[in-house]
Design a protein around this motif. Structure first.
Motif, mmCIF file in Angstrom:
data_model
loop_
_atom_site.group_PDB
_atom_site.id
_atom_site.type_symbol
_atom_site.label_atom_id
_atom_site.label_comp_id
_atom_site.label_asym_id
_atom_site.label_seq_id
_atom_site.Cartn_x
_atom_site.Cartn_y
_atom_site.Cartn_z
ATOM 1 N N GLN A 222 37.893 24.561 -13.538
ATOM 2 C CA GLN A 222 36.778 25.721 -13.057
ATOM 3 C C GLN A 222 37.370 25.843 -11.568
ATOM 4 O O GLN A 222 37.540 26.858 -11.033
ATOM 5 N N ALA A 223 37.448 24.605 -10.966
ATOM 6 C CA ALA A 223 37.886 24.716 -9.514
ATOM 7 C C ALA A 223 39.146 25.393 -9.287
ATOM 8 O O ALA A 223 39.568 26.079 -8.467
ATOM 9 N N GLU A 224 40.091 24.977 -10.362
ATOM 10 C CA GLU A 224 41.536 25.402 -10.157
ATOM 11 C C GLU A 224 41.319 26.993 -10.478
ATOM 12 O O GLU A 224 42.295 27.942 -9.867
ATOM 13 N N ALA A 225 40.653 27.311 -11.472
ATOM 14 C CA ALA A 225 40.733 28.609 -11.457
ATOM 15 C C ALA A 225 40.067 29.543 -10.623
ATOM 16 O O ALA A 225 40.170 30.755 -10.259
ATOM 17 N N LEU A 226 39.329 29.070 -9.907
ATOM 18 C CA LEU A 226 38.671 29.786 -8.809
ATOM 19 C C LEU A 226 39.238 29.859 -7.304
ATOM 20 O O LEU A 226 39.033 30.655 -6.451
ATOM 21 N N ALA A 227 40.196 28.731 -7.347
ATOM 22 C CA ALA A 227 40.982 28.406 -5.880
ATOM 23 C C ALA A 227 41.693 29.677 -5.527
ATOM 24 O O ALA A 227 42.028 30.565 -6.420
ATOM 25 N N PRO A 228 41.618 29.912 -3.946
ATOM 26 C CA PRO A 228 40.893 29.042 -3.089
ATOM 27 C C PRO A 228 39.301 29.252 -3.156
ATOM 28 O O PRO A 228 38.718 30.316 -3.259
#
Ligand code: KG4
Ligand code: ZN
Length: 351
Positions: A222-228
């Motif tokens: 999820q964090a990678e999908a939203l980065a930054p």
């Protein structure tokens, strides 16, 4: 009783008294946390931890004696964590304890660190046996039936990461620093716990084990999908992660309490929480609800005694000493040492 704790990144020593009725007095409890030594590495470096224990332990013991107003030759016995834990650190504490025991002519008590966590509720709240313990720390996540000193039955454990470890890893991937638990909790208070629906691994299975690595991976993806990540993204991820683990822990606690009621009818169920993650208020609230629903009492010792400390080791030593359970100077340090090994048992005939 002098207690020494060096199994992870806290160098700790304490003087604790136990009277014949099992009442406790914490005369001193000195903890030196090594946060600064490990901060740059994003986690505990075992070799650095061991060196820091060597540097500070003697001073911490001297301070514990000074604050308690006792000299070393006045203690009944010397207790030290002999495992499980980072073996370099355990060796420092156990060897120091052996040296003191030999020089002073006092008995040695080699304490299982998990037993020290398990018995803390008796130090702080004088809880009677039997009770159920949920230990949630950086290295362990397990339900244990505590029948008596040395008498434990593990009902479930994590099959991968410990809960504190999951908090630490989530904090790392959200760049929140180490240790991660308090940082995740702080930022989660600004987020929406329902924003992301993270998985609750194993929850549908009727077993008392935990699994957190799939949840951690879902958080990473999820964090990678939203980065930054914006500050709000970080807060929402943290809050949603925390909501997932709180639900997992509460559901499992309900199941464990149901088993307790079935196996020990007539005993009022008590759930004792131990380990650093017990500090988490969201998890505490969820456990409170689970206990209320099960008609169980929830005991959460004060935070300073939930995280690693010398008082819990001294207390476990005192409980063993009261049963004449002492150890030889040939006791070897153990990196792994499950609570439910037969050698934890106290030989009551000797007592
Ligand atoms: O019991 P402990 O001090 O050391 C071990 O024996 O492992 O537990 C440390 C763990 C760390 O993983 C830390 O992130 C976690 O407890 N922790 C928390 C909180 N405070 C400490 N986890 C969640 N929420 C907190 N407020
Ligand atoms: Zn611990």
């Amino acid at each position: 009783m002098l207690g020494i704790e060096t199994s992870c990144d806290e160098t700790a020593a304490a003087i604790v008294l136990r009277d014949q009725f099992g009442h406790s007095t914490i005369a001193s409890n000195v903890v030196r946390s090594q946060l600064d030594e490990h901060a740059a590495f994003g986690g505990v470096v075992p070799e650095l931890a061991a060196r820091a224990h060597v540097t500070y332990l003697d001073h911490i013991i001297a301070q514990a004696c000074r604050e308690a107003g006792v000299s070393l030759d006045q203690v009944d016995a010397i207790a030290a964590t002999a495992g499980p834990g980072l073996i370099g650190g355990v060796l420092v504490g156990l060897t120091t304890a052996k040296a003191l025991a030999a020089a002073l002519g006092k008995p040695l008590i080699a304490v299982n660190h998990l037993e020290a966590h398990a018995l803390t509720a008796r130090l702080t709240n004088n809880v009677a046996f039997p009770y159920l313990m949920l230990l949630v720390s950086g290295g362990h996540s397990q339900f244990v039936l505590v029948r008596g000193v040395g008498d434990y039955e593990r009902w479930g454990s994590t099959i991968d990461d410990a809960l504190g470890e999951a908090f630490d890893k989530v904090a790392k991937l959200l760049s929140l620093g180490h240790p991660g638990g308090p940082a995740v909790e702080a930022i989660a208070s600004k987020g929406d716990p329902r924003h992301f629906k993270f998985p609750r691994p194993l929850l549908r299975e009727a077993r008392l084990d935990f699994s957190f690595s799939g949840l951690k991976t879902a958080v990473r993806l999820q964090a990678e999908a939203l980065a930054p990540l914006s500050d709000q993204d970080v807060a929402d991820i943290a809050a949603s992660f925390q909501a997932a683990v709180a639900e997992i822990v509460a559901v499992r606690a309900g199941q464990a309490l149901a088993r307790f009621a079935a196996e020990l009818p007539g005993t009022r169920p008590t759930l004792v929480v131990a380990g650093g993650v017990a500090a988490n208020r969201r998890i505490g609230a969820a456990l409170g609800e689970a206990c209320a629903a099960a008609g169980a009492e929830l005991v959460v010792p004060p935070m300073a005694l939930c995280t690693d400390n010398g008082a819990m080791v001294a207390w476990a030593g005192a409980e063993r000493f009261a049963l004449n359970a002492t150890d030889g100077l040939n006791f070897t340090a153990r990196p792994r040492w499950p609570l439910d090994l037969p050698d934890m048992k106290v030989n009551h005939e000797a007592a």
